[in-house]
Write a protein that holds these residues in place. Structure first.
Motif, PDB file in Angstrom:
ATOM      1  N   ILE A  39      27.951  -2.533 -23.917  1.00  0.00           N
ATOM      2  CA  ILE A  39      26.900  -1.703 -24.491  1.00  0.00           C
ATOM      3  C   ILE A  39      25.687  -1.729 -23.582  1.00  0.00           C
ATOM      4  CG2 ILE A  39      26.042  -3.603 -25.973  1.00  0.00           C
ATOM      5  CD1 ILE A  39      25.325  -1.341 -28.008  1.00  0.00           C
ATOM      6  N   ASN A  40      25.193  -0.543 -23.239  1.00  0.00           N
ATOM      7  CA  ASN A  40      24.014  -0.395 -22.392  1.00  0.00           C
ATOM      8  C   ASN A  40      22.855   0.087 -23.259  1.00  0.00           C
ATOM      9  OD1 ASN A  40      25.753  -0.984 -20.260  1.00  0.00           O
ATOM     10  ND2 ASN A  40      26.126   1.174 -19.805  1.00  0.00           N
ATOM     11  N   LEU A  41      21.755  -0.635 -23.217  1.00  0.00           N
ATOM     12  CA  LEU A  41      20.592  -0.319 -24.042  1.00  0.00           C
ATOM     13  C   LEU A  41      19.423   0.067 -23.148  1.00  0.00           C
ATOM     14  CD1 LEU A  41      20.829  -3.321 -26.532  1.00  0.00           C
ATOM     15  CD2 LEU A  41      21.725  -1.011 -26.840  1.00  0.00           C
ATOM     16  N   LEU A  42      18.930   1.278 -23.342  1.00  0.00           N
ATOM     17  CA  LEU A  42      17.803   1.767 -22.550  1.00  0.00           C
ATOM     18  C   LEU A  42      16.507   1.409 -23.249  1.00  0.00           C
ATOM     19  CD1 LEU A  42      16.946   3.427 -20.059  1.00  0.00           C
ATOM     20  CD2 LEU A  42      16.932   5.447 -21.527  1.00  0.00           C
ATOM     21  N   GLU A  43      15.664   0.637 -22.576  1.00  0.00           N
ATOM     22  CA  GLU A  43      14.373   0.230 -23.127  1.00  0.00           C
ATOM     23  C   GLU A  43      13.286   1.094 -22.506  1.00  0.00           C
ATOM     24  OE1 GLU A  43      13.915  -3.902 -22.402  1.00  0.00           O
ATOM     25  OE2 GLU A  43      15.447  -4.493 -23.854  1.00  0.00           O
ATOM     26  N   ASP A  98       2.357   0.095 -20.533  1.00  0.00           N
ATOM     27  CA  ASP A  98       2.957  -0.224 -19.246  1.00  0.00           C
ATOM     28  C   ASP A  98       2.402   0.649 -18.138  1.00  0.00           C
ATOM     29  OD1 ASP A  98       4.507  -2.135 -20.413  1.00  0.00           O
ATOM     30  OD2 ASP A  98       6.227  -0.816 -20.713  1.00  0.00           O
ATOM     31  N   SER A  99       2.608   0.234 -16.907  1.00  0.00           N
ATOM     32  CA  SER A  99       2.152   0.994 -15.750  1.00  0.00           C
ATOM     33  C   SER A  99       2.872   2.330 -15.678  1.00  0.00           C
ATOM     34  CB  SER A  99       2.415   0.201 -14.468  1.00  0.00           C
ATOM     35  OG  SER A  99       2.202   0.989 -13.327  1.00  0.00           O
ATOM     36  N   LYS A 100       2.187   3.343 -15.112  1.00  0.00           N
ATOM     37  CA  LYS A 100       2.786   4.668 -14.985  1.00  0.00           C
ATOM     38  C   LYS A 100       3.998   4.622 -14.056  1.00  0.00           C
ATOM     39  CE  LYS A 100      -1.474   7.266 -15.839  1.00  0.00           C
ATOM     40  NZ  LYS A 100      -2.430   8.257 -15.310  1.00  0.00           N
ATOM     41  N   GLU A 101       4.009   3.633 -13.148  1.00  0.00           N
ATOM     42  CA  GLU A 101       5.116   3.522 -12.212  1.00  0.00           C
ATOM     43  C   GLU A 101       6.307   2.782 -12.820  1.00  0.00           C
ATOM     44  OE1 GLU A 101       3.592   1.579  -8.787  1.00  0.00           O
ATOM     45  OE2 GLU A 101       2.268   3.244  -8.205  1.00  0.00           O
ATOM     46  N   ALA A 102       6.095   2.190 -13.996  1.00  0.00           N
ATOM     47  CA  ALA A 102       7.170   1.434 -14.640  1.00  0.00           C
ATOM     48  C   ALA A 102       8.310   2.361 -15.038  1.00  0.00           C
ATOM     49  CB  ALA A 102       6.625   0.710 -15.871  1.00  0.00           C
ATOM     50  N   LYS A 103       9.529   1.928 -14.755  1.00  0.00           N
ATOM     51  CA  LYS A 103      10.710   2.715 -15.077  1.00  0.00           C
ATOM     52  C   LYS A 103      11.419   2.106 -16.282  1.00  0.00           C
ATOM     53  CE  LYS A 103      11.526   4.096 -10.266  1.00  0.00           C
ATOM     54  NZ  LYS A 103      12.506   4.091  -9.149  1.00  0.00           N
ATOM     55  N   PRO A 104      12.084   2.964 -17.076  1.00  0.00           N
ATOM     56  CA  PRO A 104      12.819   2.432 -18.225  1.00  0.00           C
ATOM     57  C   PRO A 104      13.858   1.408 -17.774  1.00  0.00           C
ATOM     58  CG  PRO A 104      12.656   4.832 -18.326  1.00  0.00           C
ATOM     59  CD  PRO A 104      12.160   4.422 -16.965  1.00  0.00           C
ATOM     60  N   ALA A 105      13.924   0.307 -18.490  1.00  0.00           N
ATOM     61  CA  ALA A 105      14.874  -0.753 -18.130  1.00  0.00           C
ATOM     62  C   ALA A 105      16.155  -0.595 -18.935  1.00  0.00           C
ATOM     63  CB  ALA A 105      14.252  -2.116 -18.392  1.00  0.00           C
ATOM     64  N   CYS A 106      17.257  -0.985 -18.321  1.00  0.00           N
ATOM     65  CA  CYS A 106      18.551  -0.905 -18.991  1.00  0.00           C
ATOM     66  C   CYS A 106      19.150  -2.298 -19.106  1.00  0.00           C
ATOM     67  CB  CYS A 106      19.495   0.008 -18.224  1.00  0.00           C
ATOM     68  SG  CYS A 106      21.099   0.220 -19.024  1.00  0.00           S
ATOM     69  N   GLU A 107      19.315  -2.756 -20.341  1.00  0.00           N
ATOM     70  CA  GLU A 107      19.933  -4.058 -20.593  1.00  0.00           C
ATOM     71  C   GLU A 107      21.417  -3.838 -20.888  1.00  0.00           C
ATOM     72  OE1 GLU A 107      18.701  -7.006 -20.269  1.00  0.00           O
ATOM     73  OE2 GLU A 107      16.620  -6.415 -19.896  1.00  0.00           O
ATOM     74  N   ARG A 108      22.255  -4.635 -20.235  1.00  0.00           N
ATOM     75  CA  ARG A 108      23.698  -4.481 -20.395  1.00  0.00           C
ATOM     76  C   ARG A 108      24.309  -5.758 -20.972  1.00  0.00           C
ATOM     77  NH1 ARG A 108      25.264  -1.589 -14.595  1.00  0.00           N
ATOM     78  NH2 ARG A 108      23.805   0.159 -14.796  1.00  0.00           N
ATOM     79  N   TYR A 109      25.132  -5.560 -21.998  1.00  0.00           N
ATOM     80  CA  TYR A 109      25.808  -6.680 -22.637  1.00  0.00           C
ATOM     81  C   TYR A 109      27.310  -6.392 -22.680  1.00  0.00           C
ATOM     82  CZ  TYR A 109      21.094  -7.863 -24.206  1.00  0.00           C
ATOM     83  OH  TYR A 109      19.746  -8.166 -24.247  1.00  0.00           O
ATOM     84  N   LEU A 110      28.081  -7.455 -22.542  1.00  0.00           N
ATOM     85  CA  LEU A 110      29.537  -7.323 -22.553  1.00  0.00           C
ATOM     86  C   LEU A 110      30.117  -8.300 -23.577  1.00  0.00           C
ATOM     87  CD1 LEU A 110      32.008  -6.021 -21.067  1.00  0.00           C
ATOM     88  CD2 LEU A 110      32.055  -8.084 -19.649  1.00  0.00           C
ATOM     89  N   PHE A 111      31.038  -7.795 -24.401  1.00  0.00           N
ATOM     90  CA  PHE A 111      31.667  -8.622 -25.429  1.00  0.00           C
ATOM     91  C   PHE A 111      33.156  -8.747 -25.129  1.00  0.00           C
ATOM     92  CE2 PHE A 111      28.186  -6.172 -27.313  1.00  0.00           C
ATOM     93  CZ  PHE A 111      27.367  -7.182 -27.778  1.00  0.00           C
ATOM     94  N   LYS A 112      33.635  -9.973 -25.076  1.00  0.00           N
ATOM     95  CA  LYS A 112      35.054 -10.232 -24.854  1.00  0.00           C
ATOM     96  C   LYS A 112      35.688 -10.678 -26.164  1.00  0.00           C
ATOM     97  CE  LYS A 112      38.365 -12.939 -22.150  1.00  0.00           C
ATOM     98  NZ  LYS A 112      38.555 -14.000 -21.131  1.00  0.00           N
ATOM     99  N   PHE A 113      36.647  -9.879 -26.653  1.00  0.00           N
ATOM    100  CA  PHE A 113      37.286 -10.159 -27.929  1.00  0.00           C
ATOM    101  C   PHE A 113      38.655 -10.812 -27.718  1.00  0.00           C
ATOM    102  CE2 PHE A 113      34.298  -6.740 -28.592  1.00  0.00           C
ATOM    103  CZ  PHE A 113      33.673  -7.092 -29.777  1.00  0.00           C
ATOM    104  N   ARG A 114      39.149 -11.427 -28.763  1.00  0.00           N
ATOM    105  CA  ARG A 114      40.425 -12.145 -28.684  1.00  0.00           C
ATOM    106  C   ARG A 114      41.596 -11.180 -28.585  1.00  0.00           C
ATOM    107  NH1 ARG A 114      44.063 -14.082 -32.388  1.00  0.00           N
ATOM    108  NH2 ARG A 114      42.788 -13.200 -34.068  1.00  0.00           N
ATOM    109  N   THR A 115      41.502 -10.052 -29.315  1.00  0.00           N
ATOM    110  CA  THR A 115      42.603  -9.082 -29.321  1.00  0.00           C
ATOM    111  C   THR A 115      42.097  -7.672 -29.025  1.00  0.00           C
ATOM    112  OG1 THR A 115      42.400  -8.577 -31.681  1.00  0.00           O
ATOM    113  CG2 THR A 115      43.791 -10.456 -31.068  1.00  0.00           C
ATOM    114  N   THR A 116      43.023  -6.808 -28.656  1.00  0.00           N
ATOM    115  CA  THR A 116      42.692  -5.397 -28.403  1.00  0.00           C
ATOM    116  C   THR A 116      42.243  -4.723 -29.694  1.00  0.00           C
ATOM    117  OG1 THR A 116      44.345  -5.295 -26.640  1.00  0.00           O
ATOM    118  CG2 THR A 116      43.591  -3.209 -27.546  1.00  0.00           C
ATOM    119  N   GLU A 117      42.889  -5.109 -30.800  1.00  0.00           N
ATOM    120  CA  GLU A 117      42.549  -4.501 -32.097  1.00  0.00           C
ATOM    121  C   GLU A 117      41.096  -4.792 -32.481  1.00  0.00           C
ATOM    122  OE1 GLU A 117      46.732  -4.627 -31.527  1.00  0.00           O
ATOM    123  OE2 GLU A 117      45.268  -6.278 -31.514  1.00  0.00           O
ATOM    124  N   GLU A 118      40.642  -6.024 -32.254  1.00  0.00           N
ATOM    125  CA  GLU A 118      39.261  -6.387 -32.580  1.00  0.00           C
ATOM    126  C   GLU A 118      38.280  -5.621 -31.706  1.00  0.00           C
ATOM    127  OE1 GLU A 118      39.925 -11.012 -34.118  1.00  0.00           O
ATOM    128  OE2 GLU A 118      39.196 -10.601 -32.078  1.00  0.00           O
TER     129      GLU A 118
END
Length: 211
Positions: A112-116, A122-142
């Motif tokens: 999941i990628n979250l755009l902040e 914030d500064s006018k030069e500040a760019k939106p940050a993207c936080e990325r999270y990865l989830f590893k599940f036990r099964t494909t179904e989950e």
């Protein structure tokens, strides 16, 4: 607290965060006994290094929904013992249409990628940050179950936002139409008044000519 929220789904999984190699996550701090808040900020050279996936912890991942505010969020707590209850909060992020993107990176992995968006301070030069999270599940179904639940909520949230915009546009349109109608009525009344005055002046003029 979660007392005002409905639990859509809960699945045990392992969490990873896409960060700079120099960034300390809570999982690293626990292994070394350090405190994350006492760590120095990474240097520019360290930040320039390619980011990597760092493990944050394993525990129950909860997908929650507040029916009153229509807000969705993901909450995960690290378990103290394998398969036990989650105790340490390691993730708490909102899931919103337009700023949340979900994808299946593999059969058992959901990313999941979250755009902040930068705030007003914030500064006018500040760019939106993207936080990325990865989830590893036990099964494909989950993994499929969580992916489908997240995708569905984002779509519903997006449709709800579109409906709100349509209703607002309709309300603005009706208000403009009402204002135009009132303006026409005022103009008509003004013209009627002028016609009455003109007619009265014509009658007075005719009476004088008869005399």
């Amino acid at each position: 607290g979660e007392e005002n929220e409905d639990r859509i789904l809960q699945v045990r999984c392992r969490l990873y965060h896409f960060v700079s190699p120099a960034t300390k996550v809570e999982n690293d701090a626990e292994k070394t006994g350090d405190k994350v808040k006492d760590e120095k900020a990474p240097t520019k050279d360290e930040e320039a290094k390619p980011k990597i996936w760092k493990e944050v912890g394993t525990g129950p991942l909860r997908f929650l929904h507040n029916p009153k505010t229509n807000v969705y969020r993901l909450v995960q707590r690290r378990e103290c013992t394998p398969g036990g209850n989650g105790t340490k909060l390691i993730l708490n992020v909102p899931i919103k249409a337009g700023s949340s993107h979900v994808l299946k990176s593999s059969e058992k992995h959901v990313q999941i990628n979250l755009l902040e968006v930068a705030s007003a301070g914030d500064s006018k030069e500040a760019k939106p940050a993207c936080e990325r999270y990865l989830f590893k599940f036990r099964t494909t179904e989950e993994a499929d179950e969580m992916f489908n639940a997240l995708t569905k909520s984002i779509k519903e949230n997006e449709n709800g936002s579109n409906k709100e915009e349509e209703q607002k546009e309709k309300a603005d349109s009706n208000e403009n139409a009402t204002n135009v109608g009132n303006s026409k009525e005022e103009k008509t009344e003004s013209n009627d008044g002028n016609d009455t005055t003109t007619s009265s002046n014509d009658d007075d003029k005719k009476e004088k000519e008869d005399k």
